[in-house]
Design an enzyme around this catalytic site. Structure first.
Site, PDB file in Angstrom:
ATOM      1  N   ASP A   1      36.572  44.825  39.888  1.00  0.00           N
ATOM      2  CA  ASP A   1      37.254  44.353  41.255  1.00  0.00           C
ATOM      3  C   ASP A   1      36.461  44.864  42.412  1.00  0.00           C
ATOM      4  O   ASP A   1      36.522  46.458  42.467  1.00  0.00           O
ATOM      5  CB  ASP A   1      38.676  44.584  41.376  1.00  0.00           C
ATOM      6  CG  ASP A   1      39.398  43.908  42.410  1.00  0.00           C
ATOM      7  OD1 ASP A   1      38.592  43.458  43.460  1.00  0.00           O
ATOM      8  OD2 ASP A   1      40.594  43.758  42.412  1.00  0.00           O
ATOM      9  N   LEU A   2      35.849  44.368  43.326  1.00  0.00           N
ATOM     10  CA  LEU A   2      34.976  45.035  44.426  1.00  0.00           C
ATOM     11  C   LEU A   2      36.084  45.695  45.305  1.00  0.00           C
ATOM     12  O   LEU A   2      36.920  45.149  45.603  1.00  0.00           O
ATOM     13  CB  LEU A   2      34.078  43.817  44.904  1.00  0.00           C
ATOM     14  CG  LEU A   2      33.089  43.022  44.079  1.00  0.00           C
ATOM     15  CD1 LEU A   2      32.359  42.168  44.915  1.00  0.00           C
ATOM     16  CD2 LEU A   2      32.252  44.211  43.457  1.00  0.00           C
TER      17      LEU A   2
ATOM     18  N   ASP B   1      36.829  38.308  44.444  1.00  0.00           N
ATOM     19  CA  ASP B   1      35.785  39.190  44.165  1.00  0.00           C
ATOM     20  C   ASP B   1      36.122  40.013  42.724  1.00  0.00           C
ATOM     21  O   ASP B   1      35.828  41.097  42.769  1.00  0.00           O
ATOM     22  CB  ASP B   1      35.893  40.331  45.271  1.00  0.00           C
ATOM     23  CG  ASP B   1      37.188  40.941  45.404  1.00  0.00           C
ATOM     24  OD1 ASP B   1      37.203  41.991  46.179  1.00  0.00           O
ATOM     25  OD2 ASP B   1      38.228  40.518  45.192  1.00  0.00           O
TER      26      ASP B   1
END
Length: 730
Positions: free
Chosen positions: A589-590, A632
């Site tokens: 997960d960015l 993302d």
């Protein structure tokens, strides 16, 4: 007296000359320029103090100052060019000497100097005698120019990196100044054909734009140009809409076009950029899916055959009018009972056994003749064809049944022969190859399509010959291994049903086909032969492959989407269960991605997602599966990879993401990542595996982001990853 006046005039002129020279010196000092004078014939040279200061010296340190002093300080790569320009001026080919060159500073580094001068005095023979000029330090300007050129080159590299997105930039008047490889692929023009020559309004469908522009006419009836209308919407920010583009060859493509303004750091508008994505294949797939659903609904309700949707337990979920007519029940009555209740007791066990084969995956469909109990107590013979509909994950949903009333054929041999004759005439008119065989493989009937395809145009009928002599079937999985035709003639064999990838040898060509078998029975009810229907499946398989690709690939990053990811994960779980080999699931997960979208727009966010996807793709093995789950969030399936090894891979990826930086406007954008890693077990479901990795990713977020969290091994005594503590932060 006259001499006195002359002396006073001369003295006044001298004072004016001195004052003028002083003013000139003050002007030169104000410009911080270094000045020089050079007696070309004697070599004598004079420079001011600023000239020496520019290269970090004093005049005394450089004394004696001669042309060799200049030559010694100039960069060797620039000296020849400077001398050539000096020669051109001295020989009268240029009005002045002007050279940009590098000179060595006293501290050892190079500075950029703009050197300009001209000859101002010649001798009696017209040869240059005195020359004067000035030096100016332009290092800051030259470095800024180089930085701008480097930035433009990097931006051009980013723009040209993807040929799936068309990028077209213009100035404020609509003249194209950038046309990337994606635009060339989409529109069929080369960059040389359009840059500086064409307004992007040329690419739009004229009729579509005429209808769009008509309501925008001003009071005088003047219509705006396509460029004026579209950029007006994008004046304050990015504007997107679907349009029709016309290619150079006349072909039309549906695109999603996003237009954004281009402003300088000072807020000055200097152009626009448009990004177009070809959505034609997606729209075509949607249209095909809609038409297929509409056709099925129409065929179901209006079909002459009895048709039904049946639950896994055997209850009628829906029936058409033809089936109600065959069995004598109303639709409401049939929906209250199951097919077992209406099936003759002597046929029920056979029917249920075939249903079990469908549910177990041992066959894709089955056919049988069976008896039903009609509402009036009569016996109805039905020719039943059943197939199983499965969900995307392979789970069975319901059955589709087709029932043909063959009671009359069973009761009357004459009617059966007439029906057979009509059938043969009909079959000769269809494009599918139809063969009737006995159980020994002797061809009893071949329709026109089969005769032409298997024996050739004008060949003798195939009747009486052996099917093995005219047909060779293989599979896409093993194209060099022919199937045993004798096995295909066995009523108890499901060899055909297990293959959805059959190939028919046609000389040197392998033709994709579907083979459907229907078994013939004698008066005693025993199998006496078979009907084979062989259909060309070339286009169908191509559409299936294309549909699977479109359904399982994320269009932005070209990674597997969630659907494709879940299919790969299910395969990984099965592989672990079968081989016992380790496998790991990584959730990524960015961090700090949302501010990029909020501050720079979704195009910047898409560029970052594409860059991260490319980094992940090249950061793991080719055999590993990298997917974008949405937004993302990314996932990586690491086959044959322990938690310990997965953690090392994740640490490398984390560092790569941490150092990733992409140019956007005058800034560079970056993100971080939080990573969770869980083991893939052979006994778990897809949801279990996803939940485990997702929970660890969430834990990484909670511990401050930009770290890796690894599942605690469940086996007692197993070492944690890299010998550290379970869940150790990378």
């Amino acid at each position: 007296m006259s001499d006195t006046r002359h002396d006073r005039a001369a003295e006044a002129a001298l004072q004016e000359a001195v004052a003028q020279r002083r003013r000139l010196e003050m002007i030169i000092e104000g410009t911080a320029a270094g000045t020089w004078e050079w007696n070309i014939q004697s070599g004598q040279m004079w420079v001011n103090e600023r000239w020496a200061q520019i290269v970090g010296h004093t005049r005394d340190e450089l004394a004696p100052i001669t042309p060799e002093t200049f030559f010694r300080l100039v960069h060797p790569d620039d000296l020849a060019g400077s001398n050539a320009r000096l020669t051109d001026h001295l020989e009268g080919r240029t009005a002045r000497y002007d050279s940009l060159c590098r000179m060595r500073h006293k501290r050892g580094h190079w500075i950029w100097v703009q050197d300009r001068g001209r000859v101002y005095e010649w001798d009696a023979q017209g040869r240059p005698l005195w020359m004067a000029g000035a030096h100016a330090d332009v290092s800051d300007l030259q470095n800024a120019r180089q930085d701008a050129a480097d930035m433009r080159q990097r931006l051009q590299a980013v723009v040209d990196a993807s040929d799936e997105v068309a990028v077209i930039a213009t100035d404020v008047d609509g003249v194209i100044n950038l046309f990337n490889s994606g635009a060339q692929k989409l529109l069929g023009y080369s960059a040389e054909e359009v840059i500086g020559r064409i307004n992007p309004g040329l690419f739009h469908d004229p009729e579509e734009m005429r209808a769009y522009l008509q309501p925008l006419a001003d009071a005088a009836g003047r219509l705006p140009t396509v460029f004026e209308a579209l950029t007006a919407h994008a004046a304050q920010g990015t504007w997107s809409r679907q349009w029709t583009y016309v290619r150079k060859d006349g072909g039309r493509r549906q695109v999603r076009l996003s237009i954004s303004p281009l402003d300088s750091a000072g807020g000055q508008r200097f152009g626009y950029v448009g990004m177009a994505v070809d959505i034609t294949p997606l729209l075509e797939m949607r249209e095909q899916a809609y038409l297929a659903a509409k056709k099925f609904a129409s065929a179901f309700s209006s079909a002459a055959l009895g048709m039904a949707l049946v639950s896994l337990e055997g209850r009628w979920l829906d029936v058409n009018d033809a089936l109600c007519g065959i069995l004598g029940y109303t639709r409401a009555e049939l929906l209250e009972i199951d097919f077992q209740t209406l099936t003759h007791a002597d046929d029920l066990d056979t029917d249920l056994a075939l249903v079990a084969d469908l549910l177990a995956g041992r066959r894709d469909h089955y056919h049988m003749d069976k008896r039903y109990r009609g509402k009036s107590g009569n016996t109805v013979w039905g020719r039943l064809s059943v197939s199983l509909v499965r969900a995307e994950n392979g789970a069975p949903l319901h059955f589709v049944s087709q029932i043909q009333d063959v009671t009359s054929q069973r009761q009357s041999g004459q009617q059966l022969r007439e029906s057979e004759q009509r059938t043969r005439v009909t079959l000769d008119a269809v494009a599918d190859m139809v063969l009737t065989l006995d159980l020994q493989g002797v061809i009893q009937y071949a329709n026109a399509a089969a005769t032409q395809a298997l024996a050739g145009e004008g060949a003798a009928p195939l009747t009486g010959g052996q099917v093995q002599d005219v047909i060779e079937l293989t599979t896409e999985y093993a194209p060099r291994s022919p199937l045993d035709i004798a096995v295909l003639l066995d009523p108890d064999s499901n060899a055909v049903d297990l293959h959805s990838d059959l190939l028919l040898s046609m000389g040197a060509q392998l033709l994709p086909v579907d083979l459907t078998r229907a078994w013939l029975r004698g008066e005693d009810g025993q199998h006496s032969g078979a009907v084979w229907v062989i259909r060309d499946a070339t286009q169908q398989r191509a559409r299936q492959r294309e549909a699977r690709h479109l359904a399982e690939v994320d269009p932005l990053t070209e990674l597997s989407n969630r659907r494709g990811f879940e299919a790969h994960l299910q395969q990984a779980i099965i592989r672990v269960a079968r081989t016992g080999q380790s496998a790991s699931l990584m959730f990524i997960d960015l961090d700090n991605f949302k501010p990029i979208n909020d501050s720079h727009g979704h195009l910047a966010g898409d560029a970052m997602l594409w860059a991260v996807a490319n980094l992940l793709r090249h950061g793991v093995r080719d055999s590993d599966i990298v997917s974008r789950l949405g937004g993302d969030e990314f996932a990586v399936i690491l086959a044959g990879c322990s938690l310990k090894r997965a953690r090392r891979i994740a640490s490398d990826l984390l560092e790569s993401v941490r150092t990733l930086s992409i140019p956007w406007g005058l800034q560079r954008l970056g993100v971080g990542a939080s990573i969770g890693i869980a083991a893939i077990g052979g006994g778990m479901s897809v949801d279990d595996a996803v939940a485990a990795a997702d929970a660890l990713c969430y834990q990484a977020k909670g511990l401050g982001k930009n770290n890796v969290q690894v599942e605690v091994p469940s086996v007692e005594g197993l070492e944690p990853p890299d010998g550290g503590e379970p869940g150790e932060v990378a």
